[in-house]
Design a protein around this motif. Structure first.
Motif, PDB file in Angstrom:
ATOM      1  N   TYR A   1      22.811 164.547  86.188  1.00 37.13           N
ATOM      2  CA  TYR A   1      23.925 164.923  85.317  1.00 37.13           C
ATOM      3  C   TYR A   1      23.515 166.065  84.404  1.00 37.13           C
ATOM      4  CZ  TYR A   1      26.584 160.786  86.655  1.00 37.13           C
ATOM      5  OH  TYR A   1      27.303 159.848  87.358  1.00 37.13           O
TER       6      TYR A   1
ATOM      7  N   ASP B   1      28.985 149.181  83.668  1.00 35.96           N
ATOM      8  CA  ASP B   1      29.872 150.357  83.738  1.00 35.96           C
ATOM      9  C   ASP B   1      29.434 151.235  84.904  1.00 35.96           C
ATOM     10  OD1 ASP B   1      31.780 152.235  83.109  1.00 35.96           O
ATOM     11  OD2 ASP B   1      30.579 153.214  81.572  1.00 35.96           O
TER      12      ASP B   1
ATOM     13  N   ASP C   1      20.586 153.829  86.394  1.00 35.26           N
ATOM     14  CA  ASP C   1      21.518 154.546  87.283  1.00 35.26           C
ATOM     15  C   ASP C   1      20.813 154.765  88.617  1.00 35.26           C
ATOM     16  OD1 ASP C   1      23.565 156.488  88.299  1.00 35.26           O
ATOM     17  OD2 ASP C   1      24.234 156.417  86.219  1.00 35.26           O
TER      18      ASP C   1
ATOM     19  N   GLY D   1      24.767 151.774  84.681  1.00 37.82           N
ATOM     20  CA  GLY D   1      25.593 152.984  84.828  1.00 37.82           C
ATOM     21  C   GLY D   1      25.373 153.874  83.616  1.00 37.82           C
TER      22      GLY D   1
END
Ligand SMILES: C[S@@+](CC[C@H](N)C(=O)[O-])C[C@H]1O[C@@H](n2cnc3c(N)ncnc32)[C@H](O)[C@@H]1O
Length: 249
Positions: free
Chosen positions: A71, A118, A65, A41
């Motif tokens: 992002y 995460d 990811d 993550g």
């Protein structure tokens, strides 16, 4: 090694890892000096920045990811700004980190000294991820799981959360924290792990047992870095959410 403050300044205002959390992972890496760190993550790369900054010379972070994760700012930019880009490999070509972990297991990868999970916060995805991580951790290596008490009820207005269709979940699946179930059932009660502990009711830690080290099953140390008031407030918030769920039910 870069200082914690340098990284905190470089990533200020970028989600997701907070400076408090960054301090905890930074200090853990500094103390345990892992050569190979895996983060599952990535998002903007804030967690990777804190992890990479505390590495010993020659240490490396691999962060994974979804293939489609996009992002702004990108992890490449955040890590460059933090001055640690050269210590982090960013992996995005897989649908899920569970498949990436499967590939590493199949190739007999040399393993990791610290894995920070995460990502999806989902029993099906992270239950499998933890079983694979257990195999890929080197003896003595650490697992850290974020979001132990997160529930799908927190995002009930969304259609989908990290690839999981929320409408398709039962009331129990929406109400119960998936990662707490993963931690309790697959980590605490697992002879491969020892030194299980929970920090601030939110983070679960465990160390992979060394060969010959005594098995300690079912015991968890509870610790807090926050004031009693903050923890009581968190507990109350969770109580209110549970009461709302009962009323809705
Ligand atoms: C909370 S963010 C990570 C934050 C980051 N670790 C930090 O400290 O700033 C969670 C990330 O996990 C990714 N993720 C969720 N499920 C995943 C899966 N099955 N495989 C790969 N990535 C996943 C999401 O795309 C998202 O970017």
């Amino acid at each position: 090694m870069k200082s914690f403050d340098e990284i905190a300044d470089a990533v200020a205002g970028v989600p997701f890892m907070s400076p408090d959390q960054g301090h905890i992972v930074y200090e853990h890496v500094r103390r345990t000096a892992p050569a190979r760190v895996l983060e599952l993550g990535t998002a903007h790369g804030v967690g990777s920045a804190y992890l990479a900054a505390a590495l010993p010379p020659g240490g490396q972070v691999i962060t994974v990811d979804h293939a489609g994760a996009a992002y702004d700012p990108s992890p490449e930019r955040v890590l460059s700004q933090a001055g640690v880009r050269d210590r982090v490999e960013i992996v995005r070509q897989y649908s899920s980190y569970t498949w990436w972990l499967k590939e590493r297991l199949a190739e007999g990868c040399e393993g990791f000294d610290f894995v920070y999970l995460d990502g999806a916060k989902n029993w099906t995805i992270d239950g499998l991820a933890v079983l694979l991580i257990e195999r890929l951790l080197r003896p003595g290596g650490w697992l850290l799981m974020d979001d132990l008490h997160w529930t799908y009820d927190e995002v009930r207005d969304r259609e989908v959360s990290d690839g999981v269709t929320i409408r398709g979940l039962s009331d129990e699946e929406r109400a119960e924290p998936h990662l707490r179930a993963v931690f309790d059932l697959l980590v605490v009660d697992n002879p491969a792990f020892t030194e299980q502990r929970i920090t601030d009711d939110w983070w679960g830690w465990a160390r992979k047992r060394l060969e010959g080290e005594p098995v300690r099953r079912g015991s968890v140390q509870i610790e807090t870095t926050k004031s009693a008031g903050a923890l009581v407030a968190n507990g109350l918030r969770r109580g209110v959410r549970a009461a709302r769920r009962r009323v809705r039910g």
